[in-house]
Design a protein around this motif. Structure first.
Motif, PDB file in Angstrom:
ATOM      1  N   GLY A 224     107.321  33.207 108.888  1.00 39.96           N
ATOM      2  CA  GLY A 224     107.710  33.631 107.554  1.00 39.96           C
ATOM      3  C   GLY A 224     108.690  34.775 107.585  1.00 39.96           C
ATOM      4  N   ARG A 225     109.657  34.684 108.472  1.00 37.84           N
ATOM      5  CA  ARG A 225     110.581  35.786 108.677  1.00 37.84           C
ATOM      6  C   ARG A 225     112.017  35.469 108.274  1.00 37.84           C
ATOM      7  NH1 ARG A 225     110.104  37.981 114.552  1.00 37.84           N
ATOM      8  NH2 ARG A 225     108.135  38.680 113.703  1.00 37.84           N
ATOM      9  N   SER A 226     112.382  34.211 108.295  1.00 36.64           N
ATOM     10  CA  SER A 226     113.783  33.868 108.088  1.00 36.64           C
ATOM     11  C   SER A 226     114.227  34.088 106.648  1.00 36.64           C
ATOM     12  CB  SER A 226     114.020  32.407 108.455  1.00 36.64           C
ATOM     13  OG  SER A 226     115.349  32.039 108.157  1.00 36.64           O
ATOM     14  N   PRO A 227     115.403  34.686 106.458  1.00 38.96           N
ATOM     15  CA  PRO A 227     115.967  34.816 105.114  1.00 38.96           C
ATOM     16  C   PRO A 227     116.849  33.627 104.730  1.00 38.96           C
ATOM     17  CG  PRO A 227     117.282  36.074 106.621  1.00 38.96           C
ATOM     18  CD  PRO A 227     116.176  35.448 107.450  1.00 38.96           C
ATOM     19  N   PHE A 228     116.845  32.593 105.556  1.00 39.18           N
ATOM     20  CA  PHE A 228     117.707  31.439 105.316  1.00 39.18           C
ATOM     21  C   PHE A 228     116.883  30.205 104.944  1.00 39.18           C
ATOM     22  CE2 PHE A 228     121.248  33.780 106.675  1.00 39.18           C
ATOM     23  CZ  PHE A 228     120.916  34.472 107.824  1.00 39.18           C
ATOM     24  N   ALA A 229     117.403  29.451 103.992  1.00 36.26           N
ATOM     25  CA  ALA A 229     116.688  28.263 103.532  1.00 36.26           C
ATOM     26  C   ALA A 229     116.454  27.271 104.669  1.00 36.26           C
ATOM     27  CB  ALA A 229     117.468  27.605 102.394  1.00 36.26           C
ATOM     28  N   ARG A 230     117.359  27.200 105.614  1.00 39.74           N
ATOM     29  CA  ARG A 230     117.219  26.234 106.712  1.00 39.74           C
ATOM     30  C   ARG A 230     116.054  26.578 107.634  1.00 39.74           C
ATOM     31  NH1 ARG A 230     121.914  29.208 108.080  1.00 39.74           N
ATOM     32  NH2 ARG A 230     121.660  30.496 109.938  1.00 39.74           N
ATOM     33  N   GLY A 231     115.501  27.752 107.473  1.00 38.26           N
ATOM     34  CA  GLY A 231     114.358  28.152 108.293  1.00 38.26           C
ATOM     35  C   GLY A 231     113.020  27.655 107.767  1.00 38.26           C
ATOM     36  N   TYR A 232     113.040  26.882 106.702  1.00 36.27           N
ATOM     37  CA  TYR A 232     111.813  26.434 106.054  1.00 36.27           C
ATOM     38  C   TYR A 232     111.763  24.916 105.975  1.00 36.27           C
ATOM     39  CZ  TYR A 232     111.232  31.310 105.311  1.00 36.27           C
ATOM     40  OH  TYR A 232     111.093  32.657 105.549  1.00 36.27           O
ATOM     41  N   ASP A 233     110.554  24.391 106.093  1.00 39.26           N
ATOM     42  CA  ASP A 233     110.375  22.963 106.295  1.00 39.26           C
ATOM     43  C   ASP A 233     109.898  22.206 105.066  1.00 39.26           C
ATOM     44  OD1 ASP A 233     109.117  24.499 109.019  1.00 39.26           O
ATOM     45  OD2 ASP A 233     110.747  23.041 109.323  1.00 39.26           O
ATOM     46  N   TYR A 234     109.178  22.867 104.202  1.00 38.76           N
ATOM     47  CA  TYR A 234     108.644  22.215 103.004  1.00 38.76           C
ATOM     48  C   TYR A 234     109.011  23.057 101.791  1.00 38.76           C
ATOM     49  CZ  TYR A 234     105.730  19.855 106.471  1.00 38.76           C
ATOM     50  OH  TYR A 234     105.288  19.147 107.558  1.00 38.76           O
ATOM     51  N   TRP A 235     109.327  22.358 100.704  1.00 43.66           N
ATOM     52  CA  TRP A 235     109.780  23.035  99.489  1.00 43.66           C
ATOM     53  C   TRP A 235     109.065  22.473  98.269  1.00 43.66           C
ATOM     54  CZ3 TRP A 235     113.406  26.968  99.282  1.00 43.66           C
ATOM     55  CH2 TRP A 235     114.075  27.251 100.483  1.00 43.66           C
ATOM     56  N   GLY A 236     108.848  23.350  97.302  1.00 42.59           N
ATOM     57  CA  GLY A 236     108.364  22.897  96.019  1.00 42.59           C
ATOM     58  C   GLY A 236     109.509  22.532  95.098  1.00 42.59           C
ATOM     59  N   GLN A 237     109.168  22.142  93.877  1.00 40.10           N
ATOM     60  CA  GLN A 237     110.170  21.700  92.902  1.00 40.10           C
ATOM     61  C   GLN A 237     110.737  22.839  92.077  1.00 40.10           C
ATOM     62  OE1 GLN A 237     111.374  18.446  92.708  1.00 40.10           O
ATOM     63  NE2 GLN A 237     110.278  18.470  94.658  1.00 40.10           N
ATOM     64  N   GLY A 238     110.104  23.986  92.147  1.00 40.19           N
ATOM     65  CA  GLY A 238     110.636  25.151  91.461  1.00 40.19           C
ATOM     66  C   GLY A 238     109.994  25.413  90.115  1.00 40.19           C
ATOM     67  N   THR A 239     110.093  26.653  89.694  1.00 44.66           N
ATOM     68  CA  THR A 239     109.646  27.072  88.371  1.00 44.66           C
ATOM     69  C   THR A 239     110.698  28.008  87.797  1.00 44.66           C
ATOM     70  OG1 THR A 239     107.791  28.019  87.118  1.00 44.66           O
ATOM     71  CG2 THR A 239     108.270  29.033  89.243  1.00 44.66           C
ATOM     72  N   GLN A 240     110.985  27.853  86.518  1.00 52.39           N
ATOM     73  CA  GLN A 240     112.090  28.584  85.908  1.00 52.39           C
ATOM     74  C   GLN A 240     111.622  29.912  85.344  1.00 52.39           C
ATOM     75  OE1 GLN A 240     113.985  26.894  82.302  1.00 52.39           O
ATOM     76  NE2 GLN A 240     115.921  27.212  83.354  1.00 52.39           N
ATOM     77  N   VAL A 241     112.392  30.930  85.624  1.00 48.59           N
ATOM     78  CA  VAL A 241     112.143  32.261  85.070  1.00 48.59           C
ATOM     79  C   VAL A 241     113.335  32.635  84.202  1.00 48.59           C
ATOM     80  CG1 VAL A 241     111.875  34.700  85.598  1.00 48.59           C
ATOM     81  CG2 VAL A 241     110.679  32.984  86.977  1.00 48.59           C
ATOM     82  N   THR A 242     113.056  32.963  82.943  1.00 51.17           N
ATOM     83  CA  THR A 242     114.093  33.353  81.990  1.00 51.17           C
ATOM     84  C   THR A 242     113.787  34.762  81.520  1.00 51.17           C
ATOM     85  OG1 THR A 242     114.308  31.053  81.278  1.00 51.17           O
ATOM     86  CG2 THR A 242     115.278  32.734  79.858  1.00 51.17           C
ATOM     87  N   ILE A 243     114.797  35.602  81.486  1.00 50.62           N
ATOM     88  CA  ILE A 243     114.629  36.999  81.102  1.00 50.62           C
ATOM     89  C   ILE A 243     115.438  37.252  79.829  1.00 50.62           C
ATOM     90  CG2 ILE A 243     114.716  39.400  81.854  1.00 50.62           C
ATOM     91  CD1 ILE A 243     113.166  37.693  83.803  1.00 50.62           C
ATOM     92  N   SER A 244     114.780  37.735  78.809  1.00 51.78           N
ATOM     93  CA  SER A 244     115.494  38.084  77.574  1.00 51.78           C
ATOM     94  C   SER A 244     115.843  39.576  77.605  1.00 51.78           C
ATOM     95  CB  SER A 244     114.636  37.766  76.356  1.00 51.78           C
ATOM     96  OG  SER A 244     113.469  38.544  76.360  1.00 51.78           O
ATOM     97  N   PRO A 245     116.949  39.936  76.983  1.00 55.08           N
ATOM     98  CA  PRO A 245     117.394  41.344  77.032  1.00 55.08           C
ATOM     99  C   PRO A 245     116.404  42.291  76.365  1.00 55.08           C
ATOM    100  CG  PRO A 245     119.166  39.896  76.290  1.00 55.08           C
ATOM    101  CD  PRO A 245     117.911  39.076  76.314  1.00 55.08           C
TER     102      PRO A 245
END
Length: 125
Positions: free
Chosen positions: A104-125
């Motif tokens: 769990g050290r790599s700052p690069f996406a290619r260093g990871y093998d499994y991914w989720g679908q994502g969750t959206q974060v929206t910030i209002s001013p």
């Protein structure tokens, strides 16, 4: 194969907090490092934070250090990203990913093998 499901995204005011969760489908989760990345539309995924398999080492991108905290609970195969003092520039789709080496050290996406679908974060001013 391990499936990951992120949750906890949503709309929050600047200065507020959110906690994202990443639930894994397998107890193999406890052997893997975990990272969170975020992505704006049309841009590459950017490293946010990561944690080792045992949870003893955490790393953060400079722009979230001191505001975000990554953690994990291997008993329930889940990782978390606590986000405090949110800024408009934190708005993005957030993804969790697993690293089979456990580091769990790599700052690069290619260093990871499994991914989720994502969750959206929206910030209002």
């Amino acid at each position: 194969q391990v499936q990951l499901v992120e949750s906890g995204g949503g709309l929050v005011q600047a200065g507020g907090s959110l906690r994202l969760s990443c639930a894994a489908s397998s107890s193999l989760f406890s052997r893997y490092g975990v990272a969170w990345f975020r992505q704006d539309p049309g841009k590459e995924r950017v490293y946010v934070a990561s944690i080792s398999a045992g949870g003893d080492r955490t790393l953060y991108a400079d722009d979230v250090k001191g505001r975000f905290a990554i953690s994990r609970d291997n008993a329930v195969n889940t990782a978390y990203l606590q986000m405090n003092h949110l800024k408009p520039e934190d708005a993005a789709d957030y993804f969790c990913a697993l690293d089979r080496t456990g580091a769990g050290r790599s700052p690069f996406a290619r260093g990871y093998d499994y991914w989720g679908q994502g969750t959206q974060v929206t910030i209002s001013p």
